[in-house]
Write a protein that holds these residues in place. Structure first.
Motif, short mmCIF file in Angstrom:
data_model
loop_
_atom_site.label_atom_id
_atom_site.label_comp_id
_atom_site.label_asym_id
_atom_site.label_seq_id
_atom_site.Cartn_x
_atom_site.Cartn_y
_atom_site.Cartn_z
N ILE A 8 41.08 33.35 44.14
CA ILE A 8 40.06 32.93 42.85
C ILE A 8 39.95 34.03 41.99
O ILE A 8 39.43 35.09 42.26
CB ILE A 8 38.52 32.45 43.31
CG1 ILE A 8 38.62 31.32 44.35
CG2 ILE A 8 37.79 32.09 41.82
CD1 ILE A 8 37.40 30.96 44.86
N VAL A 9 40.38 33.87 40.61
CA VAL A 9 40.59 34.81 39.73
C VAL A 9 39.43 34.55 38.85
O VAL A 9 39.50 33.51 37.99
CB VAL A 9 41.92 35.09 39.17
CG1 VAL A 9 41.94 36.06 38.00
CG2 VAL A 9 43.09 35.06 39.99
N GLN A 10 38.63 35.52 38.79
CA GLN A 10 37.26 35.37 37.84
C GLN A 10 37.72 36.26 36.62
O GLN A 10 38.37 37.36 36.64
CB GLN A 10 36.07 35.84 38.52
CG GLN A 10 35.06 34.57 38.23
CD GLN A 10 33.82 34.81 39.17
OE1 GLN A 10 33.74 34.61 40.48
NE2 GLN A 10 33.03 35.45 38.54
N HIS A 11 36.84 36.19 35.49
CA HIS A 11 37.35 36.82 34.14
C HIS A 11 36.00 37.49 33.80
O HIS A 11 35.90 38.47 33.31
CB HIS A 11 37.90 36.05 33.08
CG HIS A 11 39.09 35.60 33.45
ND1 HIS A 11 39.41 34.34 33.81
CD2 HIS A 11 40.51 36.08 33.49
CE1 HIS A 11 40.61 34.13 34.24
NE2 HIS A 11 41.30 35.35 33.87
N ILE A 36 40.85 40.85 37.59
CA ILE A 36 41.95 41.66 37.33
C ILE A 36 42.19 41.87 35.86
O ILE A 36 43.37 42.40 35.38
CB ILE A 36 43.28 41.31 37.92
CG1 ILE A 36 43.72 40.08 37.59
CG2 ILE A 36 42.86 41.34 39.63
CD1 ILE A 36 45.07 39.64 38.17
N ALA A 37 41.52 41.10 35.01
CA ALA A 37 41.63 40.95 33.67
C ALA A 37 42.02 42.37 32.86
O ALA A 37 42.93 42.42 32.08
CB ALA A 37 40.44 40.25 32.63
N LYS A 38 41.29 43.48 33.16
CA LYS A 38 41.71 44.76 32.52
C LYS A 38 42.71 45.85 33.10
O LYS A 38 42.84 46.98 32.79
CB LYS A 38 40.16 45.35 32.26
CG LYS A 38 39.29 44.79 31.06
CD LYS A 38 37.78 45.41 31.00
CE LYS A 38 37.28 44.69 29.97
NZ LYS A 38 35.80 45.51 29.79
N SER A 39 43.36 45.27 34.23
CA SER A 39 44.05 46.09 34.96
C SER A 39 45.52 45.88 34.79
O SER A 39 46.39 44.66 34.64
CB SER A 39 43.73 45.74 36.59
OG SER A 39 42.49 46.06 36.99
N TYR A 68 43.30 42.87 27.39
CA TYR A 68 43.36 42.12 29.04
C TYR A 68 44.84 42.18 29.47
O TYR A 68 45.17 41.05 29.47
CB TYR A 68 42.44 40.87 28.83
CG TYR A 68 40.98 40.94 28.25
CD1 TYR A 68 40.22 41.50 28.93
CD2 TYR A 68 40.90 40.63 27.02
CE1 TYR A 68 38.71 41.72 28.53
CE2 TYR A 68 39.67 40.48 26.35
CZ TYR A 68 38.51 40.99 27.22
OH TYR A 68 37.56 41.11 26.50
N PRO A 69 45.15 43.35 29.93
CA PRO A 69 46.49 43.29 30.38
C PRO A 69 46.70 42.58 31.74
O PRO A 69 47.92 42.06 31.98
CB PRO A 69 47.06 44.72 30.56
CG PRO A 69 45.44 45.48 30.76
CD PRO A 69 44.68 44.77 29.89
N ALA A 73 49.82 39.56 34.19
CA ALA A 73 49.82 39.59 35.77
C ALA A 73 49.36 38.37 36.27
O ALA A 73 49.83 37.55 37.24
CB ALA A 73 48.94 40.54 36.42
N GLU A 74 48.43 37.65 35.76
CA GLU A 74 47.96 36.19 36.10
C GLU A 74 48.88 35.03 35.74
O GLU A 74 49.04 34.32 36.56
CB GLU A 74 46.73 35.96 35.39
CG GLU A 74 45.25 36.71 36.00
CD GLU A 74 44.00 36.24 35.15
OE1 GLU A 74 44.04 35.01 34.88
OE2 GLU A 74 43.29 37.12 35.12
N ALA A 75 49.58 35.27 34.51
CA ALA A 75 50.44 34.32 34.31
C ALA A 75 51.65 34.51 35.20
O ALA A 75 52.33 33.40 35.83
CB ALA A 75 51.17 34.61 32.92
N LYS A 76 52.13 35.60 35.68
CA LYS A 76 53.23 35.62 36.69
C LYS A 76 52.72 35.22 37.90
O LYS A 76 53.65 34.44 38.70
CB LYS A 76 53.47 37.35 36.61
CG LYS A 76 54.22 37.90 35.43
CD LYS A 76 54.61 39.34 35.77
CE LYS A 76 55.35 40.13 34.53
NZ LYS A 76 55.56 41.37 34.41
#
Length: 249
Positions: A8-11, A36-39, A68-69, A73-76
């Motif tokens: 689960i990816v939270q922002h 992971i928004a800022k990683s 928010y790099p 990674a989330e898109a990938k």
């Protein structure tokens, strides 16, 4: 992850999975939450052991990679999960991340959609088999997306053409079925959310009243959608377990 889990990816802290997590817990499907928004190079769990992927909402733009790099990674991750049939669920920003990851356009909406308003079912799918033609749901967004190539449009609203879609193993929801009464109060304790609400002409009292009126209709739909997603994750986890149990040749 040694055990298969749903990632689960939270922002932001207040945009939690809510009823999505309830659906997973009901079936005993393990999950882990990351932000992971800022990683630039996020440390993620083992992809091969992911039983599913949930991408939550947030105030940033889906393509705001400079600030928010981790969104890149989330898109990938979304593309990789869909390519192998892992169940994927995106809510609001997550819905937009799925769409843009698959080539859809991102744009500002005609106006912010904040508060309760109807969406119309465009096409029927197993997730929405009990859904009437129209239902009031909670909206909280400014950006909108087009429909990814090959996707099935499921719902739209007066100001947003793509409110829900299905593509491959992914389901995108622009609206918020996941919000529980407790989670709503967390939103209303967050100054940035209250600022957005007031800018859209709403108030805390109005939103609480609308939530109380709409929730009896939303709860069964949310249960169906999220229990269906959890069941798909559970089935995928079982295939992972079966694969790992195979003796090496």
């Amino acid at each position: 992850m040694t055990q298969s889990q749903v990632l689960i990816v939270q922002h932001v802290p207040w945009e939690k999975p809510g009823r999505i997590l309830d659906g997973l817990d009901d079936l005993g499907v393990a999950s882990t939450v990351v932000n992971i928004a800022k990683s630039k190079k996020p440390d993620l769990p083992d992809f091969d052991q992911m039983a599913g992927l949930v991408v939550m909402g947030g105030p940033m733009g889906a393509l705001d990679y400079d600030r928010y790099p981790g969104l890149k990674a989330e898109a990938k991750l979304v593309r990789a999960a869909i390519s192998v049939g892992k169940p994927v669920l995106g809510v609001c920003l997550g819905h937009q991340i799925i769409a843009t990851a698959l080539g859809a356009k991102l744009a500002k909406g005609e106006r912010p959609e904040i508060g309760f308003a109807p969406i119309k079912r465009v096409d029927k799918h197993g997730f929405f088999s009990m859904w009437d033609k129209q239902i009031d749901v909670l909206h909280w967004h400014n950006d909108v997306v087009g429909l990814p190539a090959g996707a099935q449009l499921l719902a739209r609203s007066e100001h947003t053409k793509v409110q829900a879609f299905r593509v491959g193993s992914a389901l995108g929801l622009q609206f918020h079925l996941e919000v529980t009464p407790t989670l709503l109060e967390e939103w209303l304790d967050e100054p940035s959310m209250v600022k957005d609400l007031k800018a859209a002409g709403g108030s805390k009292a109005q939103l609480r009243e609308a939530f109380a009126a709409c929730n009896p209709q939303i709860q069964p739909l949310a249960d169906q959608v999220f229990s269906g997603f959890a069941a798909r994750c559970n089935a995928y986890a079982q295939t992972l377990g079966a694969a790992s149990a195979q003796p090496a040749v």
